[in-house]
Each structure stands twice: as C-alpha cells, then as structure tokens.
Write an enzyme that holds these catalytic residues in place. Structure first.
Site, PDB file in Angstrom:
ATOM      1  N   ASP A  67       0.791  -1.182  -0.046  1.00 51.97           N
ATOM      2  CA  ASP A  67       0.124   0.004   0.006  1.00 51.97           C
ATOM      3  C   ASP A  67       0.893   1.448  -0.023  1.00 51.97           C
ATOM      4  O   ASP A  67       2.017   1.241   0.003  1.00 51.97           O
ATOM      5  CB  ASP A  67      -0.802  -0.013   1.156  1.00 51.97           C
ATOM      6  CG  ASP A  67      -0.256  -0.285   2.483  1.00 51.97           C
ATOM      7  OD1 ASP A  67       1.028  -0.297   2.427  1.00 51.97           O
ATOM      8  OD2 ASP A  67      -0.801  -0.217   3.552  1.00 51.97           O
ATOM      9  N   ASN A 136      -7.168  -2.010  14.696  1.00 49.23           N
ATOM     10  CA  ASN A 136      -8.587  -2.461  14.447  1.00 49.23           C
ATOM     11  C   ASN A 136      -8.629  -3.673  13.565  1.00 49.23           C
ATOM     12  O   ASN A 136      -9.775  -4.055  12.996  1.00 49.23           O
ATOM     13  CB  ASN A 136      -9.227  -0.923  13.805  1.00 49.23           C
ATOM     14  CG  ASN A 136      -8.699  -0.775  12.557  1.00 49.23           C
ATOM     15  OD1 ASN A 136      -7.767  -1.267  11.981  1.00 49.23           O
ATOM     16  ND2 ASN A 136      -9.396   0.423  12.018  1.00 49.23           N
ATOM     17  N   HIS A 138      -7.052  -3.943  10.612  1.00 48.75           N
ATOM     18  CA  HIS A 138      -6.911  -3.914   9.265  1.00 48.75           C
ATOM     19  C   HIS A 138      -5.624  -4.311   8.602  1.00 48.75           C
ATOM     20  O   HIS A 138      -4.629  -4.409   9.514  1.00 48.75           O
ATOM     21  CB  HIS A 138      -7.180  -2.321   8.803  1.00 48.75           C
ATOM     22  CG  HIS A 138      -5.838  -1.384   9.103  1.00 48.75           C
ATOM     23  ND1 HIS A 138      -5.651  -0.429  10.344  1.00 48.75           N
ATOM     24  CD2 HIS A 138      -4.463  -1.315   8.697  1.00 48.75           C
ATOM     25  CE1 HIS A 138      -4.486   0.299  10.183  1.00 48.75           C
ATOM     26  NE2 HIS A 138      -3.725  -0.257   9.292  1.00 48.75           N
ATOM     27  N   GLU A 143      -9.781  -1.727   5.742  1.00 49.72           N
ATOM     28  CA  GLU A 143     -10.303  -1.161   6.959  1.00 49.72           C
ATOM     29  C   GLU A 143     -11.470  -2.190   7.262  1.00 49.72           C
ATOM     30  O   GLU A 143     -12.143  -2.614   6.457  1.00 49.72           O
ATOM     31  CB  GLU A 143     -10.774   0.265   6.968  1.00 49.72           C
ATOM     32  CG  GLU A 143      -9.566   1.411   6.694  1.00 49.72           C
ATOM     33  CD  GLU A 143      -8.905   1.549   7.840  1.00 49.72           C
ATOM     34  OE1 GLU A 143      -8.745   0.768   9.004  1.00 49.72           O
ATOM     35  OE2 GLU A 143      -7.883   2.400   7.938  1.00 49.72           O
TER      36      GLU A 143
HETATM   37  C1  GLP Z   1      -0.367   0.846   8.486  1.00 48.25           C
HETATM   38  C2  GLP Z   1       0.137  -0.049   7.349  1.00 48.25           C
HETATM   39  C3  GLP Z   1      -0.499  -1.422   7.700  1.00 48.25           C
HETATM   40  C4  GLP Z   1       0.179  -1.860   9.152  1.00 48.25           C
HETATM   41  C5  GLP Z   1      -0.318  -1.080  10.268  1.00 48.25           C
HETATM   42  C6  GLP Z   1       0.106  -1.270  11.461  1.00 48.25           C
HETATM   43  O1  GLP Z   1      -1.883   1.213   8.772  1.00 48.25           O
HETATM   44  N1  GLP Z   1      -0.538   0.235   6.179  1.00 48.25           N
HETATM   45  O2  GLP Z   1       0.062  -2.377   6.712  1.00 48.25           O
HETATM   46  O3  GLP Z   1       0.035  -2.886   9.263  1.00 48.25           O
HETATM   47  O4  GLP Z   1      -0.099   0.303   9.782  1.00 48.25           O
HETATM   48  O5  GLP Z   1       1.440  -0.506  11.576  1.00 48.25           O
HETATM   49  P1  GLP Z   1       2.289  -0.968  13.060  1.00 48.25           P
HETATM   50  O6  GLP Z   1       3.196  -2.092  12.572  1.00 48.25           O
HETATM   51  O7  GLP Z   1       3.173   0.343  12.853  1.00 48.25           O
HETATM   52  O8  GLP Z   1       1.607  -0.796  14.155  1.00 48.25           O
END
Ligand code: GLP
Length: 532
Positions: A67, A136, A138, A143
């Site tokens: 993404d 959450n 995702h 989402e």
């Molecule tokens: C972002 C990314 C996700 C990732 C999420 C959690 O939203 N798009 O791919 O899994 O953050 O991030 P973190 O690992 O910093 O908690």
C-alpha cells in the site's frame, strides 16, 4: 493457520526473517509482498544483516508493496517509498526496476490500481506476503467494514488508523485521508502469507483473529481461509494475562487475571513478625508458580499505605520506605507496578464492576477506618502518593480526637468502628430497648443497629439516623469536590445494601448515584492487574 508465539519483538523479527531467507534461497526470483508500519522494521533489519553476511541474495527478487498513502509525494518523509528505501531497499542488492509500490502521486488512482493488480498477475502472483496488522484488524489499508473481496483499490482511512498513524506525522490532520492498497482478494491470492504482531495494542485484533469467527469488522480474520497462513506474534500481542495482588493486613490475595476476569487465585497469609522481605518472598513464590503456568505479562500490586517515588509506607505492615515494586520485580523478572489498595479497588470496579463506564468516580471503603480510591478521567488519581485518605477529612474541628492527632476526623463518626461505638453508647443509655437487649446477648458489630432497627427498635433507628447524617456529611463534601458520576461504597458496611444506600441517597439529593460496589474482594485484584 499456523501460530508461532515468540517471547518478544526481536524473536518475532528473527523468525519472520528466517522464513524470508528460506523462501529466497529456495527460489531466488521470488515475488515478495512487502509491508510497512513499525512492526516489520525488525525483520527488515535482520534481512539486511543476513545480506551483509552473504546469506541472502536479493538481486533476482521482485517486490510488491501492499500500500501507499494517497495523495503523497514519493519523497515525502512518511511515504512508504521513503520507508522502504530507508528500512530495506537502501541496505540490500535489490534491482530498483523490480521494486513496485503503488504510486501515491498519480492523478488517476483507479487506473494506477488496475495497472498494479495486472503487474502482480504478470509476475505470476506473490510467493510470500508479509503483513502487519492495525489495532482495528486492518491489513494493508483494508479497513473494518470494507468489502473484503477487493482487488487493489483506493480507500478512505478510518479515524482509528489516522489516529494510530498520526505518531509518524506532525499532527493527525497531516495524515493523508486516503490510501492505495492491495485488496483482500489480492492478498489472499498470495501463495504464502505471514502476519506479524507485537505489543499489547494489537492484543484485541489478534484475539479476534484467533477466535472462531470471520468478520468484515476485523479484515485480518479473512486470512484464516488461506491454506498457508502463519501468524507470528509476541506474547504481549497474544496474551492479556496479568497478576493482580491485593495486600491486606492479614493476608495477600493473588489472582491471575485474563481480560479482567480472575482465572486462578491463591491467598498467602501474612503472619506477625514477617519482614517486608519475607512478605515479598512469599508473594514471589506464588507469582513464579503462576508465571510458569500462564503467559503472564506483568504484575500489579495494591497495598495499604502511601506510595511515593517507588517506595511504600504502610502503618500496619512492615513497609517503611520499602521498594516493593523493585524487590518483587527482581525476584519474578516481570514488570511490577504498585498502587494504593483502595485506588486499585476503585479501578477494578471502574473496569469490571459497579463503576463500569464512569470516567470520574470514587470508591469509599468503610470498615475499621475510611479510605477512598479516586478515579479521575479514567485513571487512578494518587496526588503525591497519599490521595484518598478521606477518613481524615475534618467534619468537626472541636470533635472527637483521632489517633492521627487531629480532631473531628470523618472516620471517628462514620466508620464501622464509629457505628459500633455509637451502638454501644445507645444500648447503655437505653438498656430496655431491643438494641440494648441485642447488645447484651452478643458482641456488638456494625450489623447490630441495622438488625435492631429491622426489629422495630426506635433507639436503633435514632443511632442509624445519626450515623447516616455523618456518613452523608462526608460524602457530600467529596461529591462537592470531585463532582463524580458515581460513588461506590465498599467495606464491611456495604453488606447492608439498600438499607444503607436509600437513606444516603435521600440525604445527598439531588445527587443520587451512591451505589454498593459489586466485586467485593475481587475488585482490588482486578484493579491491580490492570495497572500494567
Ligand atoms: C499501517 C500499514 C499496515 C500496518 C499497520 C500497522 O496502517 N498500512 O500495513 O500493518 O500500519 O502498523 P504498525 O506495525 O506500525 O503497528
């Protein structure tokens, strides 16, 4: 689904990197699906390290990132282009022409997404996809509530994700509102998927993933349908088990608490002559036993007394400037937090009892003396360490002398000890009354006046009227200071239920939210465990 539980984040990173290494060494031209977020950084560091030691060659791999924010310029510090360059691509021998990341600069996001999806297909699909997970649930930027059969698409970020990701930006209004992301069906077409999760903030999302259901409210749950899906998480993300300890004058109650429920418990007697070290040793022994059987994350302790600068002073225990948290932590090798016992009980009631949902509340414990736990804005308020000593609030400057050296302290009028004294005095003045008779027949307790009043005794009614007036006077002061949503009554007197609550609320009108605490002795354990 395979589940690998690791002791900490570092182990998660090493395990994930080993899977990547096996994949690339087994198929040097692998197509890798890569993720951003803080979680995979440790794994990327391991991969860079393996590369520098000559253990992996990235020259033939092709990568597709999950993404990218939209809109965002590639050279923005927070773009996933910058992230990947800083955390992996800049440290390995990857061929830049084989790197694919959705273009957050495009003016035609729909066309960009379609082309991205086709490019993945043209490379024969992703061999190994790495995922993080949002609080959450995702994955990528899919989402909760999104249609889950999506291909690569543009999506609006949820407020929870904007809030979580705002830590990387100057403020939450600087977080892009949209993103381009592989869809769930793109992710599900990968041949192999690993999801990494670390830390307590991911526990709820992981718990749902490990439960039976599949729901669009937690997009990650879809992964359970994948034939080769592995979850690698640390114990903080996997477990929410904490030990709660409630130290009393005679015994210490120790409970294993899972999601605010006590799942195992043990009481340890405190005997006269025990030193602070002896008491700590006894607690440590039980904690070590629990920690060997449960995936315990931390220990919380509620103790009588004052807690300041990591030290405890308690009159009825051998704690005099004792570093309880440090001493217990060094024996059990787990993080330990210590708070006042009434404060812990208040927190327990606020989390799982009669105070549920109240951000501002008081728990007043009425027994030998009177103490209180104060919850302000959802958290324990302890002042400089001694807040909540409400029994020593003065309600009569010329009143009864208190052992604390002052006069007219509230507990001299409204504690159970005070009620017993008032009962004894009335029985002496009116020996002919039912109250007088009951007092001669058996030992006077906090219940005697209630029992006699129930039997129609006018003298007992007068005793209780006077007692309720004093109790209400102190509660009224507290209500005026704190303006709480509710005041919970605990301690011995709370067994009287409505016989206590109805006359109190009548005297405190228009305030009408005095209630009996619900969790009894469990409140202190549950609250202590929640100190984390
Ligand atoms: C972002 C990314 C996700 C990732 C999420 C959690 O939203 N798009 O791919 O899994 O953050 O991030 P973190 O690992 O910093 O908690």
């Amino acid at each position: 689904m395979n589940v690998i539980i690791c002791k900490d984040y570092d182990e998660v990173s090493v395990k994930a990197a080993e899977i990547f290494k096996r994949q690339i060494n087994g198929k040097p031209n692998s197509v890798l699906g890569l993720a951003t977020g803080s979680t995979p950084i440790g794994m990327y560091n391991c991969l860079a390290d393996m590369y520098s030691k000559g253990e992996i060659d990235f020259s033939q791999v092709t990568t597709f990132n999950l993404d990218e924010y939209y809109p965002i310029s590639q050279d923005n510090e927070q773009s996933y282009h910058t992230f990947m360059n800083n955390n992996l691509f800049g440290k390995i021998n990857i061929d830049a022409s084989r790197i694919h990341i959705p273009n957050g600069e495009t003016t035609n996001p729909a066309a960009e997404c379609e082309a991205y999806e086709k490019e993945i297909a043209r490379h024969g699909g992703v061999d190994l996809q790495i995922l993080g997970i949002g609080r959450n649930g995702h994955i990528g930027f899919n989402e909760p509530g999104d249609r889950l059969n999506t291909k690569t698409h543009i999506t609006a970020l949820s407020s929870d994700t904007i809030d979580a990701n705002s830590r990387f930006f100057e403020s939450s209004d600087k977080v892009p509102t949209h993103a381009l992301t592989m869809g769930i069906s793109t992710i599900m077409s990968s041949k192999k998927i690993i999801l990494l999760a670390s830390g307590h903030s991911k526990h709820n999302a992981i718990k749902e993933l490990l439960s039976n259901g599949i729901t669009t409210d937690n997009p990650a749950t879809m992964l359970k349908m994948h034939p080769d899906f592995t979850l690698i998480c640390d114990s903080a993300a996997y477990s929410d088990i904490h030990i709660g300890i409630d130290i009393g004058g005679m015994s210490t109650k120790i409970g294993v608490v899972d999601n605010n429920e006590i799942i195992d418990r043990c009481d340890v007697e405190i005997t006269a002559g025990q030193t602070a070290e002896d008491i700590t040793d006894a607690m440590a022994e039980v904690c070590l036993d629990f920690a060997a059987r449960y995936d315990v994350q931390s220990i919380g302790v509620g103790t009588p007394g004052i807690i300041a600068h990591g030290k405890v002073w308690a009159t009825n225990l051998p704690f005099c400037g004792f570093r309880l948290a440090d001493e217990l932590s060094s024996r059990v090798k787990l993080p330990v937090s210590v708070e006042n016992d009434a404060a812990c009980a208040a927190l327990g009631e606020q989390i799982a009892g009669a105070g549920a949902g109240a951000e501002n509340m008081l728990l007043v414990t009425i027994g030998t003396g009177i103490g209180a736990g104060i919850i302000m804005n959802g958290k324990i308020y302890s002042g400089c360490g001694a807040a909540g000593e409400v029994g020593h609030m003065c309600i009569d400057i010329n009143g009864i002398e208190c052992p604390c050296g002052r006069h007219g302290c509230w507990e001299q009028y409204a504690s159970v000890t005070a009620l017993k004294n008032q009962t004894a005095a009335a029985a002496k003045a009116h020996p002919e009354s039912i109250l007088g008779k009951l007092c001669r027949e058996s030992a006077i307790s906090g219940k005697t006046a209630f029992k006699a009043a129930d039997m129609g005794c006018e003298t007992a009614r007068e005793v209780l009227d006077n007692y309720f007036n004093y109790l209400a006077a102190g509660l009224n002061n507290l209500i005026k200071i704190f303006d709480p949503q509710t005041v919970l009554i605990s301690g011995g007197i709370s067994n009287e239920g409505d016989n206590l609550i109805i006359p109190l609320n009548k005297r405190l009108a228009p305030f009408s939210a005095v209630k009996i605490a619900e969790l009894k002795n469990d409140a202190g354990i549950i609250g202590a465990a929640a100190l984390k």
